[in-house]
Write an enzyme that holds these catalytic residues in place. Structure first.
Site, short mmCIF file in Angstrom:
data_model
loop_
_atom_site.label_atom_id
_atom_site.label_comp_id
_atom_site.label_asym_id
_atom_site.label_seq_id
_atom_site.Cartn_x
_atom_site.Cartn_y
_atom_site.Cartn_z
N HIS A 12 37.71 35.65 43.80
CA HIS A 12 38.31 36.32 42.64
C HIS A 12 39.76 36.68 42.95
CE1 HIS A 12 37.91 38.01 38.70
NE2 HIS A 12 38.38 39.17 39.09
N SER A 30 41.97 38.06 35.99
CA SER A 30 40.70 38.73 35.74
C SER A 30 40.62 39.11 34.26
CB SER A 30 40.55 39.92 36.67
OG SER A 30 39.23 40.34 36.74
N ASP A 59 34.34 32.37 43.28
CA ASP A 59 34.47 33.65 42.58
C ASP A 59 33.09 34.16 42.15
OD1 ASP A 59 35.08 35.77 40.89
OD2 ASP A 59 36.83 34.77 40.03
#
Length: 650
Positions: free
Chosen positions: A625, A508, A593
């Site tokens: 994600h 991330s 995602d």
């Protein structure tokens, strides 16, 4: 501002000439012989526990937990005897086969409520299932309470005193906002309780389950709205700029005032009583000079506060109730040498789930009987990983080049002299999040492979006060990245890191930091692993989910405006500087995602391939994600293991 939103967002240069001499280094204690440390299979670290997430029914007659069924983690239920010990065989209540159940809780003592999404799209549905298998009125065993395509749902209040209803919010009417419904868990019948006028971002009930507080956001300012009764209109009682927090936690037990976590007029968040009629913080409940407070705990039965939660170098709890203190003290006496957490109780608070754990093991779970003081073991979470073979996660500090104190953690491989080691630098996601002391399977996996692992809470990491957090604004790829680089230089100065064998890996925002690291400090890293990371600040800002739309102006202030700050965002986007990248790169992405779209990874991979730079690309069509399916995790970490070994092993 509710910073947890940004943690959920998952967005989880020049070298300093001098690093301060008083930076904390882990003690170089004598290590056990390397031959005594077992090399575990990669799957041992990431395979799901046989049983975990234990939860007691309110009446204490059943235990629910997660276990494997159909190759996925599903919810099971098992009867308990009079002493609280499991009896008879456990039964699977859910039958999910595509993805693990995301989470569950008891609804009364007759139903389990759980969540599921689809391929990682984060459009969670809320479902209920009776533990008897079928409802009294003949309904199906599993009831989808939010059966709407492309809709994201969540729990506002589980209404513990009502066995049959929940307050659920979802965005079916308008993808940008969430309305609240009272839903029958037996039939799925839903009644609108509150329609979102368009700017409400959160809802809070009193202890009777009445919706009496809401929070709004116009993109920059956050307001707290209040009403005395559900029939009265909401009125704004306090408005703050997003840099300040007045976060309602829950009502006082007479339902007249609120407990809030606030940093209004101060740097560190502290817990206060708050009078909605005067909109002022009243009695100070707790403050910590070093870190923010993060939570407040209470006994629903006895209607007293029990503990204040905050995170220093490890999670801490200040207990403020004698009965609770006695339970913790007795559990520590019976399970010495471990951290203790109470993870739920029966409604009458006569039995608790007790967790005993540390940084080297997820530990053991027990049922604790308050009257008899008996601990009944439910099971070890990962018994196949020997605690003695796992590595200690030690707190460290160092100074950034502009003088900020950066806190972090260093995990050294067991049995290795802490000198000239291969290192994996692991910046966290968020970025408005923080690493903390805990058992982390990724870190233990890397340490087991002989790597030292450095984690740092760079500027912007939460919990260290407002000034430290604000120091990250508009600093992606700038001073935030310097904090990471300065940590690497500190490791080199300490003699721990082999300068030629340092890798960077993050997910991330940590994935962004990985790409920024190999772009803006191209000679620093020998290998890099980017996991669902941002490569282009413009495409990232243009593809945020619709339910984050109220926060767009806030993102612009914290990260940068794509129009007004075009030069800034260009200079912070790795994709525009791929000509600098020479570090071998592994890129990992979930196709569904919703936060960091697949296009972020596609761009950087395509650009590098055109230049002939070594890049491996792993994409999973049924993930979002971050990978949640076990087989995908196995493939990812197996690929990482081979990739790092290729470039870091001497």
């Amino acid at each position: 501002m509710n910073r947890s939103l940004y943690c959920a967002a998952g967005i989880a240069l020049m070298m300093s000439a001098t690093l301060v001499a008083h930076a904390q280094a882990p003690a170089a204690a004598s290590a056990p012989a390397a031959a005594t440390t077992k090399l575990y299979d990669v799957r041992d670290f990431f395979k799901k526990p046989e049983r975990s997430r234990f939860s007691l029914a309110p009446d204490g007659r059943h235990l629910a937990f997660m276990a494997r069924s159909n190759g996925r983690q599903n919810v099971f239920v098992q009867a308990l005897d009079a002493s609280g010990a499991p009896t008879n065989d456990a039964r699977a209540l859910t039958d999910e086969s595509a993805r693990d159940v995301s989470g569950f809780f008891w609804k009364g003592s007759a139903h389990i409520v759980y969540a599921k999404d689809f391929g990682g799209d984060e459009n969670f549905h809320v479902l209920s299932v009776p533990i008897a298998g079928r409802t009294d009125n003949g309904g199906g065993a599993v009831k989808d309470l939010t059966p709407f395509d492309g809709v994201r749902a969540g729990i506002v209040d589980d209404l513990k005193d009502d066995d049959n209803h929940l307050l659920i919010s979802h965005n079916k009417r308008d993808k940008k906002v969430f309305d609240v419904y009272r839903v029958d868990v037996r039939t799925g019948e839903a009644k609108l309780v509150a329609e979102n006028p368009g700017n409400i971002t959160g809802w809070i009930t009193d202890h009777d389950g009445k919706l009496r507080v809401a929070t709004t956001n116009d993109g920059v300012n956050t307001s707290v709205l209040y009403r005395d009764t559900e029939s009265a209109p909401f009125k704004t009682i306090v408005t703050t700029n997003f840099r300040e927090t007045v976060e309602p936690l829950f009502f006082t037990f007479d339902n007249k005032r609120l407990y809030v976590n606030s940093n209004r007029g101060r740097d560190k968040q502290a817990i206060f009583e708050f009078d909605p009629r005067t909109a002022k913080e009243g009695k100070l409940i707790y403050e910590n000079a070093e870190v923010d407070t993060s939570g407040l705990e209470y006994s629903r039965k006895r209607k007293v506060l029990t503990g204040i939660v905050y995170v220093d170098w490890k999670p801490e709890r200040k207990i403020v109730d004698a009965a609770t203190d006695a339970i913790y003290a007795d559990a520590r006496r019976q399970v010495p040498g471990y951290e203790i957490d109470l993870q739920g109780s029966t409604k009458d608070e006569t039995r608790y789930i007790v967790a005993a754990y540390n940084d080297r093991t997820q530990g053991v779970r027990y049922v604790y009987d308050v009257k008899s003081r008996a601990l009944t073991k439910l099971g070890e979470i990962q018994p196949w990983l020997a605690e003695a073979d796992m590595a200690q996660m030690k707190p460290i500090t160092y100074k950034s080049r502009d003088g900020l104190t950066i806190n972090g953690y260093l995990t050294l491989p067991v049995g290795k002299d802490p000198k000239n080691l291969p290192v994996v630098v692991n910046p966290h996601g968020g970025p408005w999040y923080r690493d903390t002391w805990r058992f982390n399977p990724e870190i233990q996996f890397l340490a087991n492979r002989g790597y030292a692992v450095l984690q740092m809470n760079f500027r912007g990491s939460t919990g260290y006060g407002r000034e430290f957090w604000e120091a990250s604004f508009r600093q992606w790829g700038k001073t935030m990245q310097n904090d990471i680089t300065d940590g690497v230089e500190w490791l080199k100065q300490q003699g721990i890191a082999d300068p030629k064998r340092i890798a960077i890996y993050g997910g991330s925002y940590g994935g962004y930091a990985t790409l920024a690291g190999v772009t803006f400090t191209p000679d620093l890293y020998a290998a890099a692993v980017d996991y669902v990371g941002v490569s282009n600040m413009f495409t990232f800002m243009n593809t945020i989910p619709p339910y984050w739309e109220p926060y767009r102006a806030m993102f612009y202030e914290m990260i940068g405006d794509p129009v007004k700050d075009k030069e800034l965002l260009t200079s912070a986007s790795p994709v525009f500087f791929v000509d600098r990248i020479k570090t071998p790169l592994l890129v990992v992405q979930g196709a569904k995602d919703p936060r960091v779209n697949k296009a972020e990874s596609d761009q950087i991979v395509e650009a590098l391939k055109k230049r002939g730079v070594a890049v491996e690309y792993l994409v999973k069509d049924n993930e979002g994600h971050g990978f949640r399916n076990e087989e995908n995790q196995f493939e990812f970490y197996g690929a990482m293991e081979k990739f790092l070994a290729r470039y870091l092993k001497s």
